[in-house]
Design an enzyme around this catalytic site. Structure first.
Site, PDB file in Angstrom:
ATOM      1  N   VAL A   1       1.074  -1.197  -0.171  1.00  0.00           N
ATOM      2  CA  VAL A   1       0.228   0.170   0.099  1.00  0.00           C
ATOM      3  C   VAL A   1       0.933   1.311   0.034  1.00  0.00           C
ATOM      4  O   VAL A   1       2.042   0.872   0.882  1.00  0.00           O
ATOM      5  CB  VAL A   1      -0.805   0.040   1.366  1.00  0.00           C
TER       6      VAL A   1
ATOM      7  N   GLY B   1       0.125   1.037  -6.950  1.00  0.00           N
ATOM      8  CA  GLY B   1      -0.765   0.948  -7.781  1.00  0.00           C
ATOM      9  C   GLY B   1      -1.823   0.180  -7.063  1.00  0.00           C
ATOM     10  O   GLY B   1      -2.415  -0.012  -7.450  1.00  0.00           O
TER      11      GLY B   1
ATOM     12  N   ALA C   1      -5.514  -0.957  -8.254  1.00  0.00           N
ATOM     13  CA  ALA C   1      -6.345  -2.279  -8.700  1.00  0.00           C
ATOM     14  C   ALA C   1      -6.696  -3.166  -7.909  1.00  0.00           C
ATOM     15  O   ALA C   1      -7.980  -3.521  -8.580  1.00  0.00           O
ATOM     16  CB  ALA C   1      -4.312  -3.274  -8.876  1.00  0.00           C
TER      17      ALA C   1
ATOM     18  N   ASP D   1      -2.770   5.352 -13.084  1.00  0.00           N
ATOM     19  CA  ASP D   1      -3.011   4.152 -12.570  1.00  0.00           C
ATOM     20  C   ASP D   1      -3.528   3.642 -13.015  1.00  0.00           C
ATOM     21  O   ASP D   1      -3.361   2.493 -12.855  1.00  0.00           O
ATOM     22  CB  ASP D   1      -2.298   4.414 -10.774  1.00  0.00           C
TER      23      ASP D   1
HETATM   24  O1  PMV Z   1       2.296   6.824  -6.384  1.00  0.00           O
HETATM   25  P1  PMV Z   1       1.935   6.975  -7.567  1.00  0.00           P
HETATM   26  O2  PMV Z   1       2.189   5.699  -8.099  1.00  0.00           O
HETATM   27  O3  PMV Z   1       0.219   6.387  -7.024  1.00  0.00           O
HETATM   28  O4  PMV Z   1       2.097   7.804  -8.627  1.00  0.00           O
HETATM   29  C1  PMV Z   1       1.460   9.587  -8.640  1.00  0.00           C
HETATM   30  C2  PMV Z   1       2.209  10.204  -9.839  1.00  0.00           C
HETATM   31  C3  PMV Z   1       1.623  11.680 -10.119  1.00  0.00           C
HETATM   32  O5  PMV Z   1       2.503  11.834 -11.427  1.00  0.00           O
HETATM   33  C4  PMV Z   1       2.929  11.728  -8.663  1.00  0.00           C
HETATM   34  C5  PMV Z   1       0.617  11.869  -9.504  1.00  0.00           C
HETATM   35  C6  PMV Z   1      -0.941  11.821 -10.518  1.00  0.00           C
HETATM   36  O6  PMV Z   1      -1.789  11.294 -10.209  1.00  0.00           O
HETATM   37  O7  PMV Z   1      -0.525  11.511 -11.657  1.00  0.00           O
END
Ligand code: PMV
Length: 311
Positions: A97, A102, A106, A147
């Site tokens: 988590v 993701g 998921a 994601d």
């Molecule tokens: O932390 P993660 O993998 O859920 O990714 C966030 C990615 C960001 O670009 C920082 C935020 C987004 O919503 O895209």
């Protein structure tokens, strides 16, 4: 019983700038996954058992804005089912988590698919993606949607916020080591802090995001033409920009340096940052060595994954 499963994901290039309309590349990680089982419940209501997050209750006892409750209610609303049957839902996941892999997306995707097939009303990928995006908003505030998109389609994705999804070809497989700092990544906070920086000096940060966008384009071309070694310096350049955005951390920087020291072709943090995971590009024969160097440098867990056309 109905079951559904969804993979984890990593962002290869472009996190944070993607929130501001620049492209990003992300791929599914099938070594980790969320799994949902749905069956009839002897007791009325919809019961959720999610041991990893210590939830075992009927959904009306969860706050109205809880992501699991929201996903379940939105699925039945979308299907036009006003009185869903009594159900028992079991959610498990091997995706850590808040680690940038993701896990929230998921769980949402597997849950949406398991529920819709329980009532024999499968949803299109587009509908699944839209429902999972609603849940991402509860986790992240202003998510770009990357994601839920990668996890829904389970393919390498070139993602631009608000545009139809584009998948891309992987001309030659390449190997990554993903290493977990073990520190939860506060994505909502890091996204909020980047927004404050951007608000204080839009010209500077727009130029910075353009630079990230250029790296993402170059990386896509390198992957599509099989020039995978070029990805190493691009990862290093993207990491340097993420450091400037204040979203790296001493632990992430230590792992990035350890990977480079162990012969990785390039390395960067992945996802929201300030914790969570980093990734390193390695020659397949050197993957184990890089993974053990990362664990010696403090990584709580490592995953070796090969990115190829058919994930
Ligand atoms: O932390 P993660 O993998 O859920 O990714 C966030 C990615 C960001 O670009 C920082 C935020 C987004 O919503 O895209």
């Amino acid at each position: 019983m109905t079951t559904a499963s969804a993979p984890g994901k990593v962002i290869l290039f472009g996190e944070h700038a993607v929130v501001y309309g620049r492209p990003a590349l992300a791929v599914p990680v099938t070594q980790v996954h969320a799994d949902v089982e749905v069956e009839d419940s002897p007791a009325p209501g919809i019961w959720v058992d999610a041991p990893e997050i210590s939830i075992r209750c009927e959904i009306s006892s969860l706050p109205a804005t809880h992501a699991l409750r929201t996903v379940i209610e939105n699925v039945f609303r979308t299907l036009g089912i006003s009185s869903p049957p009594p159900l028992q839902i079991r959610i498990t996941s091997t995706i850590p988590v808040a680690s940038g892999l993701g896990s929230g997306a998921a769980v949402s995707v597997a849950l949406i698919r398991a529920l819709s097939s329980t009532v024999n009303r499968p949803l299109s990928d587009e509908q699944v993606n839209a429902l999972a995006y609603e849940a991402e908003k509860l986790h992240h505030g202003t998510p770009s949607g990357i994601d839920n998109t990668v996890v829904t389609y389970a393919k390498p994705v070139y993602f631009v916020r608000g545009q139809p999804i584009q998948t891309f070809n992987v001309a030659r497989p390449f190997t990554l080591v993903i290493a977990d700092t073990g520190i939860p990544a506060p994505t909502r906070e890091s996204v909020g802090d980047v927004r404050k920086l951007w608000e204080a000096d839009k010209t500077k940060w727009e130029a910075m995001f353009d630079e990230v966008g250029g790296i993402v384009q170059a990386a896509r071309e390198a992957i599509e033409t099989g020039k995978t070694k070029e990805l190493g310096p691009l990862m290093d350049a993207n990491h340097a920009l993420l450091q400037e955005m204040t979203v790296s951390s001493p632990e992430l920087d230590r792992l990035v340096l350890a990977a480079r020291g162990a012969g990785a072709l390039g390395a960067k943090l992945s996802g929201g940052g300030r914790g969570g995971n980093m990734l390193a590009l390695v020659e397949p024969t050197e993957a184990e060595q890089a993974a053990s160097a990362l664990r010696a440098a403090g990584a709580k867990n490592t995953i070796i994954t090969t990115i190829e056309e058919k994930q």
